[in-house]
Structures are given as structure tokens and as C-alpha cells.
Design an enzyme around this catalytic site. Structure first.
Site, PDB file in Angstrom:
ATOM      1  N   GLU A 184     -65.020 -65.975  77.067  1.00 30.18           N
ATOM      2  CA  GLU A 184     -65.411 -64.551  77.869  1.00 30.18           C
ATOM      3  C   GLU A 184     -64.657 -63.630  77.599  1.00 30.18           C
ATOM      4  O   GLU A 184     -63.421 -63.575  77.046  1.00 30.18           O
ATOM      5  CB  GLU A 184     -65.214 -65.071  79.423  1.00 30.18           C
ATOM      6  CG  GLU A 184     -66.009 -66.164  80.002  1.00 30.18           C
ATOM      7  CD  GLU A 184     -67.544 -65.923  79.867  1.00 30.18           C
ATOM      8  OE1 GLU A 184     -67.968 -64.906  80.434  1.00 30.18           O
ATOM      9  OE2 GLU A 184     -68.043 -66.883  79.214  1.00 30.18           O
ATOM     10  N   GLY A 186     -75.694 -72.882  77.859  1.00 36.44           N
ATOM     11  CA  GLY A 186     -76.331 -72.130  76.488  1.00 36.44           C
ATOM     12  C   GLY A 186     -77.556 -72.452  76.256  1.00 36.44           C
ATOM     13  O   GLY A 186     -78.546 -72.383  76.900  1.00 36.44           O
ATOM     14  N   GLU A 240     -81.961 -69.941  82.937  1.00 41.32           N
ATOM     15  CA  GLU A 240     -81.479 -71.076  82.165  1.00 41.32           C
ATOM     16  C   GLU A 240     -80.225 -70.795  81.226  1.00 41.32           C
ATOM     17  O   GLU A 240     -79.466 -71.567  81.162  1.00 41.32           O
ATOM     18  CB  GLU A 240     -83.020 -71.402  81.291  1.00 41.32           C
ATOM     19  CG  GLU A 240     -82.478 -72.551  80.420  1.00 41.32           C
ATOM     20  CD  GLU A 240     -82.355 -73.973  81.311  1.00 41.32           C
ATOM     21  OE1 GLU A 240     -83.145 -74.134  81.791  1.00 41.32           O
ATOM     22  OE2 GLU A 240     -81.392 -74.316  81.184  1.00 41.32           O
ATOM     23  N   ILE A 244     -78.855 -75.264  76.103  1.00 39.95           N
ATOM     24  CA  ILE A 244     -79.429 -76.770  76.700  1.00 39.95           C
ATOM     25  C   ILE A 244     -80.260 -76.444  77.618  1.00 39.95           C
ATOM     26  O   ILE A 244     -79.961 -76.034  78.745  1.00 39.95           O
ATOM     27  CB  ILE A 244     -78.237 -77.657  77.084  1.00 39.95           C
ATOM     28  CG1 ILE A 244     -77.149 -77.945  75.975  1.00 39.95           C
ATOM     29  CG2 ILE A 244     -78.692 -78.935  77.392  1.00 39.95           C
ATOM     30  CD1 ILE A 244     -75.800 -78.319  76.161  1.00 39.95           C
ATOM     31  N   LYS A 254     -70.738 -72.501  86.563  1.00 38.97           N
ATOM     32  CA  LYS A 254     -72.026 -73.125  86.006  1.00 38.97           C
ATOM     33  C   LYS A 254     -72.310 -74.407  86.924  1.00 38.97           C
ATOM     34  O   LYS A 254     -73.242 -74.725  87.166  1.00 38.97           O
ATOM     35  CB  LYS A 254     -71.704 -73.526  84.454  1.00 38.97           C
ATOM     36  CG  LYS A 254     -71.741 -72.197  83.466  1.00 38.97           C
ATOM     37  CD  LYS A 254     -71.169 -72.738  82.389  1.00 38.97           C
ATOM     38  CE  LYS A 254     -70.941 -71.574  81.399  1.00 38.97           C
ATOM     39  NZ  LYS A 254     -70.238 -71.742  80.187  1.00 38.97           N
ATOM     40  N   ASP A 304     -64.993 -70.497  84.903  1.00 36.50           N
ATOM     41  CA  ASP A 304     -66.338 -70.265  84.311  1.00 36.50           C
ATOM     42  C   ASP A 304     -67.287 -71.614  84.225  1.00 36.50           C
ATOM     43  O   ASP A 304     -68.339 -71.668  84.562  1.00 36.50           O
ATOM     44  CB  ASP A 304     -66.178 -70.046  82.640  1.00 36.50           C
ATOM     45  CG  ASP A 304     -67.394 -70.062  81.765  1.00 36.50           C
ATOM     46  OD1 ASP A 304     -68.098 -69.046  82.115  1.00 36.50           O
ATOM     47  OD2 ASP A 304     -67.980 -70.823  81.123  1.00 36.50           O
TER      48      ASP A 304
HETATM   49  N1  HSE Z   1     -67.491 -68.781  77.664  1.00 34.90           N
HETATM   50  C1  HSE Z   1     -68.333 -69.413  77.915  1.00 34.90           C
HETATM   51  C2  HSE Z   1     -67.953 -70.761  76.986  1.00 34.90           C
HETATM   52  C3  HSE Z   1     -69.704 -68.963  77.162  1.00 34.90           C
HETATM   53  O1  HSE Z   1     -67.027 -70.866  76.431  1.00 34.90           O
HETATM   54  O2  HSE Z   1     -68.727 -71.753  77.399  1.00 34.90           O
HETATM   55  C4  HSE Z   1     -70.749 -69.726  77.476  1.00 34.90           C
HETATM   56  O3  HSE Z   1     -71.052 -69.629  78.980  1.00 34.90           O
END
Ligand code: HSE
Length: 433
Positions: free
Chosen positions: A190, A134, A129, A136, A205, A201
Site C-alpha cells: 500500500e 486481487g 471483487e 481471485i 478485506k 489491510d
Molecule cells: N497491499 C495489498 C497486498 C495489495 O499486499 O495484498 C492488494 O490489496
């Protein structure tokens, strides 16, 4: 029935340290809920940037194998990040029959299917999760709450750093570099912040979410990815004038089992819900066949929100282990076949085009001629300021057009001697619900 549930943590950075604190605060309650003690037995701390506090030193081990080979450890929480050595550690832990909790989006996006297969073979649990959104609980909403529904589309803001940068630039007019520095100071970005701003990123996701939402095999190559690194104040103010806000969106769509999966800066109506999601907040608008539209929003990054997601996975897996129910998630076992993924050839969108053109008679007719020859129909046009010599920005928005034809015609426009810089192309999404 188990006498205790023992946890080993790999890594002791921001999320692990927040997790340790939340866990310690709730340990009494957890022990009583599960009727067996839940213990953090060991923490692999080597190579951490965070200093290991005195009270944790007694749990600290310098070799991951001290956790991976410890037969008393039931759950390994991997919070190292990155592909290597995290992948080997996780595979070894699964081979040893341990359950996994991880926040590692890059690893799951790139090698998730191999890891899921191993969990299914070994009948172990995996919770991830914390890898998407994050704090959510979006994966739990898709996997459990919507398990009997059908997801038609997801519009998301899934990178806190990019959203922080774009919203500050929109509201306060700050410079890209200065705002990025602030996001880094706050611990959102990151280790390599280019992954945040170039869209990678978000794509990690989105690939994880897409697999669950559509029960399809997906690889990173399937995701169309563009970042926010070229967005200027000029684009932000033109967008505003046209009634739009620029957001880095992650988009998933299922149209008759043809999937769209793309991440890019997008002009969305300034009146829309997503345009109001600012700062490090993330958001998901999920459109489903039966439940209709749903929205989830919250902190997408940061120690406590991400650790809260790890805690949620711990509760679920501990409950399965205590009840001797070692069944892996049925949703991950559905990810077998690959649906058709749309490429630029099949994608239809509206576009915002910002040309840097010489301020001379006939320029517009040259641009519109090329667009017209390639079946790109113009919806509106804006020109600001006037330079006697040098270039002026000309903004054109289009009606719906085919993405391949659009990029082909922009490449032709950029070859014109009256165009002085690469044309900025952004997609417009008018109906995001
Ligand atoms: N670097 C990521 C962001 C951290 O800014 O959303 C959370 O995955």
C-alpha cells in the site's frame, strides 16, 4: 434497450492503467457480446503518480464532477483508494443513479454498509471483487456459487506484501526491512506499507468477506488485528523446529451464530496447504456445510490480477444494464442484522510463547507456576543455547486455552524480574481445512 454503456474511471494508478489495457484488448469482444458499444468515456487523472500516456490524454479530465455529473456515464470505476474523497465521489455517483465498481477495501470495510444501503435505495449496482484477494474471484464464489450453502469458516492469506515478506524470511532468511523494500518495488505494498504489515489491510478485506460470508453487519472494531512487524528469525526457526510455518492469517468462523473474525500471525502445520502459499500469492480455504472444503489461490495483488477482477465486475454490471435489470445484489441486501461477535473473552486457541528469560535455576518453575494458576496447560517446551549472563529464549506451546486468561498470565510473567523482554505470543491453528 441502451444504445451504449459508458464508463468513467476515477484515478489512473497501477490498477486503472492495467484495466485500461485489458479493456482495450477486449473491447471488440465486449461490444459483440453485449450488442452495444462499451466505452471508456472519461478518466479523472488529477493527482496521479503515474504519467498519463499520450493516447489517454484525450479522455483525461481534471475534475471528478466531469464524470459524476455526466448523465451519459452509466458506470463509475473508482480506483483512487482511501476514504476521502473516494467516499463522497461514490455516494454522489450512486445518487446520480450510476453503478459503481471499486477496489477500495478501506472504504468498504469502514463505510461499506452505508454505501450498500444507498445502492439498494437507488437501485444501482456495486461490484467490489477487486477489493479482496486481487485476481481471485472469492467474493463471486461466496455471493453466487455458495449463495445456497452455509459458510462455516474461512482461513485466508489476504495480504500479498506480508506473505511475500514472511515467505522470503522463511525460505531465504532475509531481513524484514530489506524484503519489505522489495515488495514496495514490485508495487504490492500500500502507499502506506504499515497497513500491510500491521494487519490492517488484511482486516479490511476480512471485514468485507465476513459480511458476505455470514450476511452480518460488521465493523472494523469487531476484528482482532495483529501484524507481522515483531516476527523475528528466531520465531521462524523455533516454529520450524516444532513443525510449523508462520503465516499472517485472516480467520472467519461461525460457531452457532457466534462469529470469530481475526487477523494475526499464526503457526500452521508445515504440511498444510496454506503453509505452501508463498510470495505475493493469496489463498482462501472455505469450509461449507454442504459443498465441504474449497480452496482458491492466486495473485492477491498487482495491476493485472486486480484489473481482471474489475473486468469481471464490469461484465456482470454491463449485462444487467443492457438487459434493463437494475437489480442490486440480493446478497448485500441481506446484510442487516448483527450476529454475536466473539471477543478475547470467548476465544479459545493454542499458543506459542517465547519468553526472554535469565538463565537461572527456578525460572521455569516461576513461569509454569503462573501459567498453571491461570489454567494454562503446557504442551511442549524448548530452550536453545545458554548464556551465563543475559537472557535465553524459552519457547512454550500450550494446549487450548482461553485468550483472555492467556494474556493475563503473560502480563504477570512479564513482570517477573527474571524476564528481560516482552514475551512473544503467537496463536497456533492445527486444523486448518
Ligand atoms: N497491499 C495489498 C497486498 C495489495 O499486499 O495484498 C492488494 O490489496
Amino acid at each position: 434497450m441502451k444504445k451504449a454503456i459508458n464508463i468513467g474511471i476515477l484515478g489512473f494508478g497501477t490498477v486503472a492503467s492495467s484495466f485500461y489495457h485489458i479493456f482495450s484488448e477486449q473491447k471488440g469482444e465486449l461490444d459483440s457480446i453485449f450488442s452495444v458499444p462499451i466505452n471508456i468515456k472519461k478518466i479523472f487523472t488529477r493527482g496521479n503518480s503515474h504519467p498519463v500516456p499520450e493516447n489517454i490524454k484525450k479522455l483525461s479530465v481534471q475534475n471528478a464532477s466531469d464524470i459524476l455529473e455526466d448523465k451519459e456515464i452509466d458506470i463509475v470505476i473508482e480506483l483512487i483508494g482511501g476514504i476521502h474523497p473516494a467516499k463522497d465521489f461514490i455516494l454522489q455517483a450512486i445518487s446520480g443513479g450510476k453503478s459503481i465498481i471499486t477496489a477500495n477495501k478501506a472504504l468498504l470495510a469502514e463505510h461499506g454498509e452505508e454505501i450498500f444501503k444507498k445502492c439498494i435505495d437507488k437501485k444501482t449496482n456495486i461490484g467490489f471483487e477487486a477489493a479482496v484477494g486481487g485476481g481471485i474471484p472469492i467474493l463471486r464464489a461466496i455471493k453466487n456459487g455458495l449463495a445456497g450453502d452455509k459458510v462455516k469458516s474461512v482461513y485466508s492469506i489476504i495480504n500479498g506484501t506480508s506473505n511475500f515478506i514472511l515467505s522470503k524470511m522463511t525460505k531465504e532468511g532475509g531481513k524484514f526491512e530489506d524484503v519489505l523494500k522489495k515488495a514496495q518495488e514490485k508495487g504490492y505494498a500500500e502507499a502506506d506499507p504499515s497497513l500491510d504489515i500491521n494487519g490492517t489491510d488484511s482486516a479490511h478485506k476480512l471485514a468485507i468477506l465476513g459480511r458476505l460470508a455470514f450476511s452480518t453487519s460488521l465493523s472494523m472494531k469487531d476484528v482482532i488485528i495483529e501484524g507481522i512487524e515483531n516476527i523475528t528469525q528466531l520465531d521462524i526457526s523455533f516454529a520450524k523446529e516444532l513443525g510449523y510455518t508462520i503465516k499472517l492469517l485472516g480467520i472467519l468462523k461461525d460457531e452457532d451464530s457466534k462469529i470469530e473474525i481475526r487477523v494475526h500471525p499464526t503457526l500452521i502445520p508445515s504440511s498444510s496447504l496454506l503453509s505452501k502459499i508463498d510470495g505475493v500469492f493469496n489463498a482462501f480455504l472455505v469450509n461449507t456445510k454442504f459443498a465441504g472444503p474449497l480452496s482458491l489461490t492466486g495473485y492477491g495483488a498487482g495491476g493485472n490480477p486486480t484489473a481482471s477482477a474489475v473486468m469481471g465486475d464490469l461484465m456482470e454490471i454491463a449485462s444487467r444494464l443492457v438487459n434493463d435489470d437494475s437489480h442490486h445484489d440480493f446478497i448485500i441486501s441481506k446484510i442487516k442484522n448483527k450476529l454475536n461477535i466473539k471477543t478475547k473473552k470467548d476465544i479459545i486457541s493454542r499458543y506459542y510463547l517465547r519468553f526472554s528469560a535469565m538463565d537461572r535455576p527456578g525460572v521455569l518453575s516461576k513461569i509454569s507456576g503462573i501459567l498453571g494458576e491461570n489454567s494454562i496447560s503446557i504442551s511442549s517446551m524448548l530452550q536453545k543455547g545458554r548464556k551465563v549472563e543475559g537472557s535465553v529464549p524459552i519457547v512454550i506451546t500450550t494446549h487450548e486455552a482461553n485468550e483472555e486468561e492467556l494474556f493475563k498470565s503473560i502480563a504477570l510473567c512479564d513482570k517477573l524480574d527474571v524476564i528481560s523482554a516482552k514475551t512473544m505470543v503467537l496463536r497456533i491453528e492445527d486444523k486448518i481445512e
